[in-house]
Design a protein around this motif. Structure first.
Motif, PDB file in Angstrom:
ATOM      1  N   ASP A 124       0.828  -1.213   0.000  1.00 49.48           N
ATOM      2  CA  ASP A 124       0.000   0.000   0.000  1.00 49.48           C
ATOM      3  C   ASP A 124       0.859   1.260   0.000  1.00 49.48           C
ATOM      4  O   ASP A 124       0.557   2.246  -0.678  1.00 49.48           O
ATOM      5  CB  ASP A 124      -0.929   0.005   1.225  1.00 49.48           C
ATOM      6  CG  ASP A 124      -1.986  -1.088   1.158  1.00 49.48           C
ATOM      7  OD1 ASP A 124      -2.248  -1.572   0.039  1.00 49.48           O
ATOM      8  OD2 ASP A 124      -2.537  -1.449   2.215  1.00 49.48           O
ATOM      9  N   ILE A 125       1.949   1.229   0.775  1.00 51.25           N
ATOM     10  CA  ILE A 125       2.859   2.381   0.802  1.00 51.25           C
ATOM     11  C   ILE A 125       3.489   2.575  -0.573  1.00 51.25           C
ATOM     12  O   ILE A 125       3.580   3.703  -1.082  1.00 51.25           O
ATOM     13  CB  ILE A 125       3.950   2.192   1.873  1.00 51.25           C
ATOM     14  CG1 ILE A 125       3.331   2.129   3.272  1.00 51.25           C
ATOM     15  CG2 ILE A 125       4.971   3.314   1.804  1.00 51.25           C
ATOM     16  CD1 ILE A 125       4.302   1.686   4.360  1.00 51.25           C
ATOM     17  N   GLU A 133       4.314   5.384  -5.767  1.00 47.31           N
ATOM     18  CA  GLU A 133       4.252   5.325  -7.230  1.00 47.31           C
ATOM     19  C   GLU A 133       3.510   6.545  -7.781  1.00 47.31           C
ATOM     20  O   GLU A 133       3.890   7.106  -8.814  1.00 47.31           O
ATOM     21  CB  GLU A 133       3.553   4.030  -7.664  1.00 47.31           C
ATOM     22  CG  GLU A 133       3.607   3.776  -9.166  1.00 47.31           C
ATOM     23  CD  GLU A 133       2.869   2.502  -9.557  1.00 47.31           C
ATOM     24  OE1 GLU A 133       2.853   2.193 -10.769  1.00 47.31           O
ATOM     25  OE2 GLU A 133       2.314   1.826  -8.660  1.00 47.31           O
ATOM     26  N   SER A 134       2.454   6.970  -7.065  1.00 47.79           N
ATOM     27  CA  SER A 134       1.703   8.158  -7.490  1.00 47.79           C
ATOM     28  C   SER A 134       2.571   9.404  -7.417  1.00 47.79           C
ATOM     29  O   SER A 134       2.530  10.264  -8.307  1.00 47.79           O
ATOM     30  CB  SER A 134       0.465   8.338  -6.608  1.00 47.79           C
ATOM     31  OG  SER A 134      -0.403   7.230  -6.710  1.00 47.79           O
ATOM     32  N   GLU A 153      -3.620   4.256  -8.306  1.00 47.51           N
ATOM     33  CA  GLU A 153      -4.276   5.219  -7.417  1.00 47.51           C
ATOM     34  C   GLU A 153      -4.721   6.460  -8.190  1.00 47.51           C
ATOM     35  O   GLU A 153      -5.840   6.958  -7.995  1.00 47.51           O
ATOM     36  CB  GLU A 153      -3.322   5.612  -6.282  1.00 47.51           C
ATOM     37  CG  GLU A 153      -3.952   6.507  -5.223  1.00 47.51           C
ATOM     38  CD  GLU A 153      -2.960   6.908  -4.146  1.00 47.51           C
ATOM     39  OE1 GLU A 153      -3.338   6.865  -2.958  1.00 47.51           O
ATOM     40  OE2 GLU A 153      -1.815   7.275  -4.488  1.00 47.51           O
ATOM     41  N   ILE A 154      -3.879   6.957  -9.091  1.00 43.51           N
ATOM     42  CA  ILE A 154      -4.212   8.133  -9.890  1.00 43.51           C
ATOM     43  C   ILE A 154      -5.284   7.789 -10.918  1.00 43.51           C
ATOM     44  O   ILE A 154      -6.223   8.563 -11.150  1.00 43.51           O
ATOM     45  CB  ILE A 154      -2.959   8.694 -10.594  1.00 43.51           C
ATOM     46  CG1 ILE A 154      -1.883   9.032  -9.568  1.00 43.51           C
ATOM     47  CG2 ILE A 154      -3.307   9.922 -11.425  1.00 43.51           C
ATOM     48  CD1 ILE A 154      -2.306  10.026  -8.518  1.00 43.51           C
ATOM     49  N   ILE A 189      -6.704  13.047  -3.230  1.00 39.81           N
ATOM     50  CA  ILE A 189      -5.593  12.145  -3.579  1.00 39.81           C
ATOM     51  C   ILE A 189      -4.703  12.779  -4.642  1.00 39.81           C
ATOM     52  O   ILE A 189      -3.468  12.736  -4.543  1.00 39.81           O
ATOM     53  CB  ILE A 189      -6.146  10.788  -4.055  1.00 39.81           C
ATOM     54  CG1 ILE A 189      -6.725  10.012  -2.867  1.00 39.81           C
ATOM     55  CG2 ILE A 189      -5.064   9.968  -4.752  1.00 39.81           C
ATOM     56  CD1 ILE A 189      -7.494   8.777  -3.237  1.00 39.81           C
ATOM     57  N   LEU A 190      -5.308  13.366  -5.674  1.00 37.72           N
ATOM     58  CA  LEU A 190      -4.513  14.049  -6.696  1.00 37.72           C
ATOM     59  C   LEU A 190      -3.725  15.204  -6.082  1.00 37.72           C
ATOM     60  O   LEU A 190      -2.556  15.444  -6.438  1.00 37.72           O
ATOM     61  CB  LEU A 190      -5.427  14.579  -7.808  1.00 37.72           C
ATOM     62  CG  LEU A 190      -6.124  13.537  -8.684  1.00 37.72           C
ATOM     63  CD1 LEU A 190      -7.068  14.215  -9.659  1.00 37.72           C
ATOM     64  CD2 LEU A 190      -5.105  12.690  -9.430  1.00 37.72           C
ATOM     65  N   ASP A 191      -4.346  15.893  -5.148  1.00 39.29           N
ATOM     66  CA  ASP A 191      -3.702  17.031  -4.486  1.00 39.29           C
ATOM     67  C   ASP A 191      -2.482  16.591  -3.687  1.00 39.29           C
ATOM     68  O   ASP A 191      -1.378  17.123  -3.853  1.00 39.29           O
ATOM     69  CB  ASP A 191      -4.729  17.724  -3.581  1.00 39.29           C
ATOM     70  CG  ASP A 191      -4.207  19.044  -3.008  1.00 39.29           C
ATOM     71  OD1 ASP A 191      -3.106  19.480  -3.395  1.00 39.29           O
ATOM     72  OD2 ASP A 191      -4.917  19.645  -2.170  1.00 39.29           O
TER      73      ASP A 191
END
Length: 803
Positions: free
Chosen positions: A312-313, A318-319, A389-390, A552-554
């Motif tokens: 998860d980390i 990766e994002s 995630e992205i 999340i994007l932020d």
């Protein structure tokens, strides 16, 4: 009216009652005495009891939020009693009044009462009979986030300090437990009847509220978690006086998912607050590059709950890597995110029917910016390389809200009033009937102007004016000296020293036409506005997913920007016991160096992969504490998915992060400095595992030399031989260096040079050990007089000769 007030007060005896009377909120009796003192406003009286005047004070309705905020911050609960019917066309002067909301520290909604980048959690705690376990539930109604956790009594203290609730609900029986009372006494606690926490009623309340037949589909809650969550829902419904309350389904937080940080460590590392109680100089203030309040709150949540699952980390990292590699995409995204208002809190207020035009305008602004975000990623040529995630966030942003967004952008004006009653919310061209009503209203305004010009000519009074107030409506005003020129058709309304006020039948007719048109326009605008609220209710889940995706994007793009600005590197996270940090820096101190000094921060390596315990000696001011803290902060940053201040980092996941640094007492609990030191050390000794990371500074220095040395010695042996945790142990007890004979221990020191009877600190960690602490040199630097330094040197020489 007083009978009406007393009936309201009887139902809300634990509140200060703000009783609406016209343009003011009034308080009476003891409430008035309390409020006048706390707000520093005039105490007066109105009416009488059988013997005495009734104390009264009041605040203007339009400025009430400021006064309410001050009282709530002081710990008071406020019952807002509003007029729920109009006084117009009533035969009776007494209007109906009801409590429309109870304001408490944990149920605030207004932006000016809340910290834009923080949470405002309301918590409930419930015990589980004869099990020693507790269920906690916490909610921020300003954004709808809802969580539960199961804890034992040892974990309860840590959980409360981590969440920092503004208000805690507990069953009355819990207060009879001395251990629990000590844990919660420093917080704002509201004891509730035990019946509010019953399992059966709480379960039914949750199933009814979330419209499910079983809670199993939401999460596998413990009984005490259900009781706490049910009590929270009950309390929020009670205080908000709303049946239509929109909350996210509660998310169960499991201890096994997160890196645990105890309150002492959180404090010592100055993650959210410095030792002086300030936010500047903390980790969060140093690494926060978010563009939206939603992203800032997600950063806070991640720091409160760092992950300990390597996969998860790595997904989060990766994002960040994606946005670091694609800086143009990142910068374009950030420029759009900066324009997005706090849609999360605006949505919650609107769904609670407490939002205004500006809140709907915020939703409009945010939704209208979504196509621009979609275009950024749609034009990306390497779509296949976008991290999961992205990619998921982009999919949520692509939710089909185009029709609603277009409808909003067409209907809602860009410039909006604070209140619906002020009009001007709906744009021209959206509703033909509304346009016609406003045309009538504005034409009437022109008629008023022409009528003023006509009367000025007829009476030959050039300065004759037609004005308006809320008491008598429109009136014609002339100075008293010119009243003889007024014709008999003018009817006198008021005689004032400043002017004579008149009316005419013609003016009354125009006013009636104007008022009717304006009133109907406001009613129609309100109806259209409420229609949008109903649309929002049906789209709530989609919009909340969009909000989560924006956050999340932020945070991912913000972490990438942070990494680029400060030369942070991507850590390698795995499930081993690795701990290798090459060229590590302290993120906060490094930032201070950039702002204050020309020199760079000194990098240092830390490799605990082979020797798990480093015994660090060296003088004060050489940088031991900074070195300890920087490695702990690097661990924390890595576990929230952030790049770290190092040239290279490889870290095996950590289950607990422990810190015992600095000296302080806790007088309110009757704890001396040494007792606090031992309590913190005991917490570490009792809970550290081979997966933990521990930093300790000066264990045993708060007592007699040999007592302290013995304690430090045995602690080092415990961490090296029993716990086998990755440990940095700083000390002035040079005798401890004998322990380097143990296979798991390595000795390191801080590089220092003596020159011309002075010392130079290089802040560099090197293998070896120090043979002295240079305390007298540091004392000289601090300004201790020379004669005292010389005498101290004589005494020191005598002690060392004895040894």
């Amino acid at each position: 009216m007083m009978t009406q007030y007393l009936a309201v007060k009887k139902e809300h005896q634990d509140c200060l009652v703000f009783f609406r009377m016209g343009d003011f909120y009034e308080l009476f009796f003891e409430d008035a005495i309390t409020a006048s003192k706390e707000l520093d406003i005039v105490l007066t009286s109105r009416g009488k009891t059988e013997k005495d005047n009734i104390p009264m004070c009041g605040v203007p309705h339009h400025a009430s939020e400021n006064y309410i905020s001050r009282l709530v911050k002081k710990g008071f609960k406020i019952a807002i009693c509003d007029q729920t019917e109009s006084a117009e066309n009533k035969s009776s002067k007494l209007v109906k009044r009801e409590v429309t909301r109870i304001v408490t520290p944990g149920t605030l909604l207004e932006d000016n009462l809340l910290e834009s980048k923080g949470y405002n959690f309301l918590m409930a705690i419930c015990d589980e009979a004869d099990s020693g376990s507790f269920g906690i539930a916490f909610i921020d109604i300003s954004i709808g986030d809802f969580f539960t956790e199961a804890k034992n009594i040892e974990q309860l203290f840590s959980a409360i300090h981590k969440i920092q609730p503004k208000e805690i609900l507990v069953p009355e029986r819990i207060l009879r437990n001395d251990q629990i009372s000590k844990i919660i006494r420093e917080w704002k606690v509201n004891p509730m009847p035990d019946s509010r926490f019953s399992l059966r009623s709480s379960m039914e309340r949750m199933k009814s509220f979330f419209e499910v037949t079983t809670l199993k589909g939401i999460a596998d809650f413990s009984e005490s978690e259900v009781c706490a969550a049910g009590a929270l829902i009950d309390y929020v419904l009670l205080t908000q006086k709303k049946e239509l309350l929109s909350l996210s389904r509660p998310k169960k937080l499991c201890e096994s998912e997160f890196l645990e940080i105890d309150p002492f460590t959180r404090k010592n590392l100055e993650i959210f607050q410095t030792m002086r109680g300030e936010k500047n100089g903390t980790l969060i203030s140093t690494i926060d590059r978010t563009s939206t309040p939603m992203g800032a709150r997600l950063l806070l949540m991640r720091l409160m709950h760092p992950l300990k699952n390597a996969l998860d980390i790595s997904e989060r990292l990766e994002s960040v890597r994606f946005f670091k590699q694609h800086d143009a995409t990142r910068n374009n995204l950030i420029s759009i995110l900066k324009k997005i208002p706090d849609i999360e809190r605006s949505l919650s207020r609107l769904l609670l029917d407490r939002g205004g035009p500006k809140d709907l305008g915020a939703v409009k602004s945010a939704l209208c910016l979504l196509p621009s975000i979609k275009m950024i990623f749609a034009s990306h040529k390497e779509c296949w390389s976008i991290p999961n995630e992205i990619s998921d966030a982009i999919s949520n942003i692509n939710s089909d809200l185009g029709e609603f967004s277009h409808k909003l952008s067409t209907a809602i004006n860009d410039e909006l009033p604070a209140f619906l009653r002020d009009g001007g919310v709906i744009a021209r061209g959206y509703c033909e009937e509304l346009d016609e009503l406003y045309d009538t209203h504005f034409k009437s305004s022109e008629l008023i102007q022409r009528l003023q010009e006509k009367y000025a000519q007829e009476t030959k009074i050039p300065n004759l004016k037609i004005k308006r107030n809320n008491i008598i409506g429109y009136y014609i005003e002339v100075s008293p000296s010119l009243s003889s020129k007024i014709p008999f058709s003018f009817v006198l309304r008021q005689s004032l020293v400043s002017g004579m006020r008149y009316s005419t039948q013609e003016l009354i007719e125009i006013e009636q036409k104007l008022n009717v048109a304006y009133s109907e326009a406001i009613q129609l605008e309100t109806s259209i506005f409420n229609g949008f609220i109903e649309d929002l209710r049906s789209l709530t889940e989609k919009i909340r997913k969009i909000i989560s995706s924006l956050a999340i994007l932020d945070i991912s793009s913000a972490f990438a920007l942070l990494a680029e600005e400060n030369c942070y590197t991507e850590p390698v996270i795995n499930d081993s016991d690795d701990f290798e940090i090459i060229g590590g820096r302290h993120p906060v101190v490094e930032q201070a160096y950039k702002n204050s000094y020309e020199s760079d921060f000194t990098k240092n390596d830390c490799d605990l992969s082979k020797k798990k315990l480093w015994l660090i000696t060296g003088p004060n001011m050489a940088g031991k504490s900074t070195f300890l803290r920087q490695n702990a902060l690097i661990v924390l940053m890595a576990h929230i998915g952030c790049f770290v201040p190092a040239d290279r980092a490889k870290i095996g996941v950590v289950d607990h992060l422990f810190s015992r640094v600095g000296a302080s007492d806790d007088i309110s609990r009757g704890h001396s400095t040494f007792m606090v030191e031992m309590i913190e050390t005991a917490t570490i000794v009792n809970h550290a595992t081979s997966k933990s990371f521990v930093i300790l500074d000066e264990i045993g220095r708060g007592t007699a030399t040999y007592d302290g040395l013995s304690l430090a010695w045995s602690c080092v042996e415990h961490f090296a031989l029993s716990a086998k945790c990755r440990t940095l142990f700083a000390t002035h007890y040079h005798e401890l260096t004998e322990l380097q004979e143990i296979e798991n221990i390595a000795c390191y020191t801080l590089s220092v040079r003596e020159w011309d009877d002075k010392i130079v600190f290089f802040h560099e960690i090197i293998p070896g050990s120090a043979d002295r602490s240079y305390g007298l040199h540091v004392a000289r630097l601090a300004g201790i007089p020379t004669n005292i330094i010389h005498r101290a040197q004589q005494v020191l020489d005598r002690f060392e000769n004895r040894l």
